[in-house]
Design an enzyme around this catalytic site. Structure first.
Site, PDB file in Angstrom:
ATOM      1  N   TYR A  56      31.201  33.387  44.529  1.00 51.20           N
ATOM      2  CA  TYR A  56      30.231  33.741  45.571  1.00 51.20           C
ATOM      3  C   TYR A  56      28.868  33.080  45.379  1.00 51.20           C
ATOM      4  CZ  TYR A  56      33.702  37.068  47.048  1.00 51.20           C
ATOM      5  OH  TYR A  56      34.859  37.629  47.508  1.00 51.20           O
ATOM      6  N   LYS A 105      42.899  36.465  35.798  1.00 49.32           N
ATOM      7  CA  LYS A 105      44.018  35.536  35.985  1.00 49.32           C
ATOM      8  C   LYS A 105      43.871  34.504  34.870  1.00 49.32           C
ATOM      9  CE  LYS A 105      47.534  33.895  38.236  1.00 49.32           C
ATOM     10  NZ  LYS A 105      48.857  34.535  38.046  1.00 49.32           N
ATOM     11  N   ASP A 144      47.680  39.438  39.916  1.00 50.91           N
ATOM     12  CA  ASP A 144      48.878  39.485  40.770  1.00 50.91           C
ATOM     13  C   ASP A 144      49.738  40.700  40.408  1.00 50.91           C
ATOM     14  OD1 ASP A 144      49.145  38.167  38.345  1.00 50.91           O
ATOM     15  OD2 ASP A 144      50.607  36.714  39.051  1.00 50.91           O
ATOM     16  N   ASP A 164      36.835  41.950  45.257  1.00 48.74           N
ATOM     17  CA  ASP A 164      36.808  41.977  46.726  1.00 48.74           C
ATOM     18  C   ASP A 164      38.221  42.231  47.251  1.00 48.74           C
ATOM     19  OD1 ASP A 164      35.974  41.682  49.324  1.00 48.74           O
ATOM     20  OD2 ASP A 164      35.931  39.496  49.274  1.00 48.74           O
ATOM     21  N   ASP A 176      40.074  45.951  48.901  1.00 49.07           N
ATOM     22  CA  ASP A 176      40.629  46.068  50.256  1.00 49.07           C
ATOM     23  C   ASP A 176      42.040  46.647  50.180  1.00 49.07           C
ATOM     24  OD1 ASP A 176      38.382  45.043  51.521  1.00 49.07           O
ATOM     25  OD2 ASP A 176      39.558  43.786  52.883  1.00 49.07           O
TER      26      ASP A 176
END
Ligand code: ATP
Length: 363
Positions: free
Chosen positions: A139, A196, A229, A253, A257
């Site tokens: 970001y 990750k 994942d 983020d 959601d």
């Protein structure tokens, strides 16, 4: 009362764009109905203002918020008329980055079994917290394009991770775990770091090393790790296993959601953007939702719960409790908007909650 705090605390309110214009007034009503000792000041930052005079954030805007206010409540930013989304970037990311609000706190709670799309998941099964790093990662918009528009075009997007930034959010997660209880009163006991690092070895390596070091300072808390994942899969298959999750800006983020989906959709989720000891900012997780804006359809509960979170952060616990209890009762009695199965509009659902907070609805 905390002798450090003024008798009347000051809150800056920025509705922003789209459904932010509709949900924030409902959150304000709930704050006022709770009789919280606060003074609210509205600012018109957002797309309309930008289109009118080209100003996204007035000069010294962030310094003024930090100096003159105890907390900030915002709606959402994003408007199809501003194709570059420059105002959203400058206001929302400006608040987070320039005010250094490094901990994005997103509680994920299920108020009623009917709201969860998973079968057999009850409110007591879903009570987790995600701490998203809020000032770094992809970001920061570092990167660029080379030979744009040609077949040889190259685009890079840098993932910025600093030792300081990684360490403070991980430490915040452990402190949060140590100091907070679950809704049923049981202590929080686990911090899970999600990354990750198998593919993103450089940044992931830093997160791994720092997590190991900081977790060693908290032997009473169970430290866990999961690749992002795998975490998505487990969150859908069995969300019961999660307690406190800490992760970077982008994974935070995305997984919040997903988690919002488990608690009834984006309209139900609230968040805080926090720097301990500084003016912090609170907002619903959802965006400006242009397709439903201006139609009295938006669910105001995410914004109202964000207001409750803010009051709790300001030490106004009784007022926060009353607002959260009223939202819970609204969900139980189906006094809600259509997205979660009720018959009401934004205003009507907000008014029901405010009346309940004020004690005007029968108990
Ligand atoms: P952003 O990038 O700012 O997060 P977005 O476009 O990804 O925004 P939202 O604006 O949050 O996502 O909304 C996506 C869709 O979710 C909306 O079009 C709407 O259908 C639904 N939605 C979001 N918030 C609400 C809400 N408060 N009440 C009802 N539906 C909502």
């Amino acid at each position: 009362m905390d002798p450090q705090k003024p008798a009347i605390q000051r809150i800056a309110v920025i509705r922003g764009d789209g459904i932010g214009q509709e949900v924030i007034p409902q959150a304000v009503k709930a704050i006022q109905a709770a009789g919280a000792a606060v003074e609210l000041t509205e600012f018109d930052w957002g797309a309309d203002r930008y289109l009118r005079d080209g100003i996204t954030v007035p000069p010294e805007g962030f310094a003024m918020l930090a100096r003159d206010f105890d907390a900030i409540l915002i709606g959402a930013f994003g408007d199809p008329r501003v194709k570059t989304n420059i105002h959203a970037k400058e206001i929302l990311l400006g608040l987070r980055f320039k005010m250094d609000l490094y901990a994005n706190l997103r509680p994920v709670r299920l108020l009623d079994e009917a709201l969860c799309p998973l079968k057999g998941v009850e409110p007591s099964d879903l009570d987790l917290v995600v701490l998203r790093e809020n000032t770094e990662g992809v970001y920061t918009d570092a990167g660029g394009v080379f030979k744009p528009g040609t077949p040889d075009e190259i685009a890079t997007q840098e993932d910025i991770n600093t030792r300081k930034g990684v360490e403070r959010i991980i430490r915040y997660a452990f402190e949060y775990c140590r100091e907070h209880h679950k809704l049923d009163g049981s202590p929080r006991s686990k911090v899970l770091m999600c990354d990750k690092s198998n593919a993103m070895t450089h940044a992931g390596g830093l997160w791994q090393r720092v997590f190991k070091e900081v977790s060693a300072e908290y032997p009473q808390i169970t430290a866990q790790h999961m690749y992002v994942d795998a975490l998505c899969m487990h969150m859908v298959r069995d969300p019961r296993q999660f307690d406190v999750i800490v992760t970077n800006n982008m994974f935070g983020d995305i997984i919040t959601d997903l988690a919002a989906g488990l608690q009834g959709g984006l309209g139900m989720a609230a968040s805080g953007n926090i720097h301990p000891g500084k003016t912090s900012m609170f907002e619903p997780v959802h965006g400006s939702a242009p397709p439903i804006a201006g139609k009295n359809l938006a669910n105001p509960f995410g914004a109202i719960l964000a207001a409750a979170m803010m009051l709790r952060h300001m030490g106004l616990t009784a007022e926060a409790d009353r607002i959260e209890a009223a939202v819970l009762e609204a969900v139980r009695q189906k006094k809600t908007t259509q997205d979660i199965g009720g018959p009401l509009g934004t205003r009507e659902a907000g008014e029901w909650v405010a009346d309940r907070v004020a004690g005007e609805k029968e108990r």
